[in-house]
Scaffold this motif. Structure first.
Motif, mmCIF file in Angstrom:
data_model
loop_
_atom_site.group_PDB
_atom_site.id
_atom_site.type_symbol
_atom_site.label_atom_id
_atom_site.label_comp_id
_atom_site.label_asym_id
_atom_site.label_seq_id
_atom_site.Cartn_x
_atom_site.Cartn_y
_atom_site.Cartn_z
ATOM 1 N N ALA A 44 99.754 11.767 -91.539
ATOM 2 C CA ALA A 44 99.746 11.106 -90.147
ATOM 3 C C ALA A 44 100.633 11.659 -89.226
ATOM 4 C CB ALA A 44 100.411 9.599 -90.602
ATOM 5 N N SER A 45 101.673 12.238 -89.599
ATOM 6 C CA SER A 45 102.549 12.731 -88.500
ATOM 7 C C SER A 45 102.148 14.252 -88.087
ATOM 8 C CB SER A 45 104.118 13.028 -89.172
ATOM 9 O OG SER A 45 103.877 13.915 -90.201
ATOM 10 N N ALA A 46 100.981 14.883 -88.631
ATOM 11 C CA ALA A 46 100.644 16.016 -88.243
ATOM 12 C C ALA A 46 100.094 16.182 -86.777
ATOM 13 C CB ALA A 46 99.693 16.785 -89.136
ATOM 14 N N THR A 47 100.352 17.278 -86.021
ATOM 15 C CA THR A 47 99.751 17.445 -84.849
ATOM 16 C C THR A 47 98.705 18.708 -84.990
ATOM 17 O OG1 THR A 47 101.690 18.617 -84.235
ATOM 18 C CG2 THR A 47 101.394 16.237 -83.522
ATOM 19 N N THR A 48 98.196 19.181 -86.174
ATOM 20 C CA THR A 48 97.605 20.197 -86.282
ATOM 21 C C THR A 48 96.522 19.921 -87.394
ATOM 22 O OG1 THR A 48 99.225 21.834 -86.085
ATOM 23 C CG2 THR A 48 97.348 22.663 -87.211
ATOM 24 N N ALA A 85 88.295 15.637 -80.459
ATOM 25 C CA ALA A 85 89.381 15.274 -81.145
ATOM 26 C C ALA A 85 90.301 14.410 -80.076
ATOM 27 C CB ALA A 85 90.222 16.341 -81.761
ATOM 28 N N PHE A 86 91.157 13.440 -80.688
ATOM 29 C CA PHE A 86 92.277 13.007 -79.754
ATOM 30 C C PHE A 86 93.667 13.180 -80.290
ATOM 31 C CE2 PHE A 86 88.076 11.206 -79.186
ATOM 32 C CZ PHE A 86 87.928 10.767 -78.233
ATOM 33 N N LYS A 87 94.550 12.885 -79.415
ATOM 34 C CA LYS A 87 96.125 13.198 -79.910
ATOM 35 C C LYS A 87 96.860 11.950 -78.924
ATOM 36 C CE LYS A 87 99.894 16.348 -79.622
ATOM 37 N NZ LYS A 87 101.057 15.550 -78.855
ATOM 38 N N LYS A 88 97.590 11.232 -79.854
ATOM 39 C CA LYS A 88 98.636 10.489 -79.293
ATOM 40 C C LYS A 88 99.222 11.110 -77.782
ATOM 41 C CE LYS A 88 99.884 6.670 -82.616
ATOM 42 N NZ LYS A 88 100.939 6.127 -83.097
ATOM 43 N N ASP A 125 99.469 4.904 -88.009
ATOM 44 C CA ASP A 125 100.486 5.511 -87.306
ATOM 45 C C ASP A 125 100.154 7.161 -86.976
ATOM 46 O OD1 ASP A 125 101.978 3.241 -86.819
ATOM 47 O OD2 ASP A 125 103.070 3.581 -88.626
ATOM 48 N N ARG A 126 98.563 7.402 -86.987
ATOM 49 C CA ARG A 126 98.273 8.863 -86.954
ATOM 50 C C ARG A 126 98.483 9.480 -85.630
ATOM 51 N NH1 ARG A 126 94.549 5.138 -86.463
ATOM 52 N NH2 ARG A 126 92.987 5.211 -84.970
ATOM 53 N N GLN A 127 98.790 10.614 -85.675
ATOM 54 C CA GLN A 127 98.737 11.595 -84.390
ATOM 55 C C GLN A 127 97.431 12.067 -83.758
ATOM 56 O OE1 GLN A 127 101.720 12.203 -82.583
ATOM 57 N NE2 GLN A 127 102.620 10.430 -83.877
ATOM 58 N N LEU A 128 96.620 12.317 -84.682
ATOM 59 C CA LEU A 128 94.999 12.915 -84.329
ATOM 60 C C LEU A 128 93.943 11.915 -84.658
ATOM 61 C CD1 LEU A 128 96.114 16.355 -85.556
ATOM 62 C CD2 LEU A 128 95.950 15.689 -83.270
ATOM 63 N N ASP A 129 93.086 12.141 -84.188
ATOM 64 C CA ASP A 129 91.716 11.413 -84.731
ATOM 65 C C ASP A 129 90.601 12.325 -83.965
ATOM 66 O OD1 ASP A 129 90.177 9.589 -85.978
ATOM 67 O OD2 ASP A 129 91.150 7.803 -85.032
#
Length: 552
Positions: free
Chosen positions: A223-227, A162-165, A97-101
């Motif tokens: 997992a919840s981070a957007t930074t 980098a990618f974001k949900k 359930d990560r926000q970033l990759d």
């Protein structure tokens, strides 16, 4: 000078023996299980990176890159683009359930720099290297002979993205690829102009250099981070550097907080801090290269500056016939950037480049930068494939070999800059033939004296409220004479249009510096419009009537 395609890569990282701490920081070892990070654990922190960058600067630069395997060196652009990273092996794929990759770019074609990648545990500060192996990629139709790549775990990578949900693994929002170039998007997911870690001798007596980011360290986010935080080592002929990027992937924009520590190997004639590179082919003010059905073609339409004294400046970009360089001196600037403020599709009609979706880039210095200048270089270009605009801050203090210096700043990648003045702002600049009243056409009574008309639209601010007091256009030029000044309220834009004609007073073709702002007797009403106009040669200063009134 192709700045869009020429994101120069250089030599593979050369480990310097006998340098304290470097062998530990970069040691390779047997694979260990930590997602795709397969190296042994080693200690990492920013202080160690700064020390190693400083030590590296005392050693000679390693020189040109080593050769790539033939199957990669000879790739065509289409074949290179066919190589795709396998999203199942992304850096943080093991985080539910990560926000970033993060995914990596393959080396090949012109991207010869072999960049090393490390995964860092934020709590323990242990770092493990991610070694190259072919199974991390899907080669599709690239026709790469993977047998030539077997056992080459030192091949490294060309960069990362980098990618974001909700767009994980489908549309990236940040990309670092080539030398020290990087880009980001806003909520349109449309890339535009680029930034760089540093610029060296862009416009000087010395040859321009393109230092490389040679290694990256990624702190694993929650997992919840957007930074996320990524560190980088910079290496080039004249300097080295340690960088910390804190990258906030917000809903409508990307914001990067950057801290760099730079170490000079040599004297540097011109150092560029927070450099950015963009493209301007044609727009409302410059139509010379618009022999196309597109009304405008540009990634950015202006340089905007908020000076240390608080003045707001808008300087429309040009596609000049001759290379032009301008330095706008300042002290402790509050911000500057290359902006794309026109986001109306009708003004571009482009379904390939989507210039109406391209982001602006705004630099916000952190702390006091002292004296220096915002430099702008505009390079003649024949089309939109060439990045021809470069902008950066140049410190006034000379850069001597052995010196150390650091800068902190924020980069805002967004449709509009994060700060705007309450003043009326420049909306558009237009130019055309002058010397006759609006609504008339030049003909046999067209005056013998040639001149050029300028039209500048201002919107916003308190112009309508100030109108009863009398709005005064304050116009200055470095050469020539200004006549026929008019101020018109234009209802469709709910703003004011300033018209004036410029008359030459000599045969010189030297660029004319123009400056305009609006005021009443009591206050300044608008930001300052700066423009650089290029007078034509004397034999071209005439109206040409090419009508043919008879068949033939």
């Amino acid at each position: 000078m192709n700045r869009r395609m020429f994101m120069k890569a250089s030599m593979a990282f050369a480990t310097v023996s006998g340098m304290s701490g470097v062998s530990t920081l970069f040691s390779q070892s047997a694979w260990a299980a930590d997602g795709i990070a397969d190296g042994n654990a080693m200690r990492f922190d920013f202080e160690s990176l700064k020390k190693n960058a400083g030590a590296l600067a005392k050693q000679p630069w390693g020189g040109a890159p080593g050769p790539l395997p033939a199957t990669l060196a000879n790739l065509t652009p289409q074949a290179y683009n066919d190589i795709q990273y396998d999203a199942n092996h992304s850096l943080w794929n093991n985080i539910p359930d990560r926000q970033l990759d993060v995914q990596f770019f393959h080396v090949g074609m012109g991207f010869k720099r072999r960049i090393r990648m490390f995964s860092v545990d934020a709590a323990s500060r242990e770092a493990r290297e991610v070694h190259f192996r072919p199974e991390l990629f899907n080669y599709n139709d690239a026709k790469v002979d993977t047998k030539q790549l077997e056992g080459k775990n030192d091949l490294g990578f060309a960069g990362f993205r980098a990618f974001k949900k909700p767009e994980l693994a489908r549309r990236d929002i940040v990309s670092f690829l080539g030398a020290s170039y990087f880009r980001a998007v806003d909520d349109t997911y449309q890339y535009g102009l680029s930034a760089r870690g540093v610029a060296v001798n862009t416009f000087s007596n010395g040859q321009e250099e393109f230092p490389d980011f040679t290694a990256f360290w990624f702190e694993t986010p929650d997992a919840s981070a957007t930074t996320f935080v990524v560190y980088a080592l910079l290496d080039g002929p004249s300097l080295t550097g340690a960088y910390k990027f804190t990258i906030e992937c917000e809903a409508e924009r990307v914001v990067m907080t950057i801290e760099n520590h730079l170490f000079a190997r040599k004297d540097i004639g011109q150092l560029g801090i927070a450099p950015m590179t963009s493209m301007f082919s044609c727009g409302t003010n410059e139509r010379r290269m618009c022999n196309t059905y597109h009304p405008q073609i540009h990634d950015s339409d202006r340089l905007a500056m908020w000076t240390g004294k608080g003045e707001w400046i808008a300087r429309p970009l040009n596609n000049p016939q001759r290379l032009q360089f301008n330095a706008y001196e300042d002290e402790n600037p509050r911000g500057f950037g290359l902006l794309q403020l026109d986001h109306d599709f009708k003004n571009y009609q482009d379904v390939i480049g989507w210039y109406d979706k391209r982001p602006s880039l705004w630099v916000e210095p952190v702390g006091k930068w002292g004296k220096g200048a915002i430099n702008l270089m505009e390079i003649p270009t024949t089309g939109e494939t060439l990045d021809n605009v470069v902008c950066f801050w140049q410190p006034a203090e000379p850069i001597k070999a052995g010196s150390e210096f650091s800068f902190q700043y924020k980069l805002y990648w967004s449709g509009l800059p994060p700060v705007r003045s309450g003043l009326a702002r420049v909306d558009a600049t237009r130019t055309g033939i002058g010397g006759f009243p609006e609504g008339w056409a030049p003909g046999e009574h067209f005056p013998d004296t040639w001149c050029r008309r300028f039209s500048i639209d201002f919107i916003g601010g308190d112009l309508k409220a100030a109108a009863p007091k009398g709005i005064e256009p304050v116009i200055t030029v470095s050469a020539g004479t200004i006549k026929q000044v008019e101020i018109l309220y234009v209802e469709p834009i709910n703003g004011y249009r300033i018209l004036f004609d410029w008359y030459p007073n000599s045969d010189a073709i030297t660029p004319v510096e123009m400056r305009l702002f609006l005021r009443t007797k009591e206050e300044t009403l608008s930001e300052t419009w700066l423009y650089q106009y290029f007078p034509p040669a004397p034999d071209q200063r005439k109206y040409v009537d090419d009508r043919q009134m008879t068949p033939g």
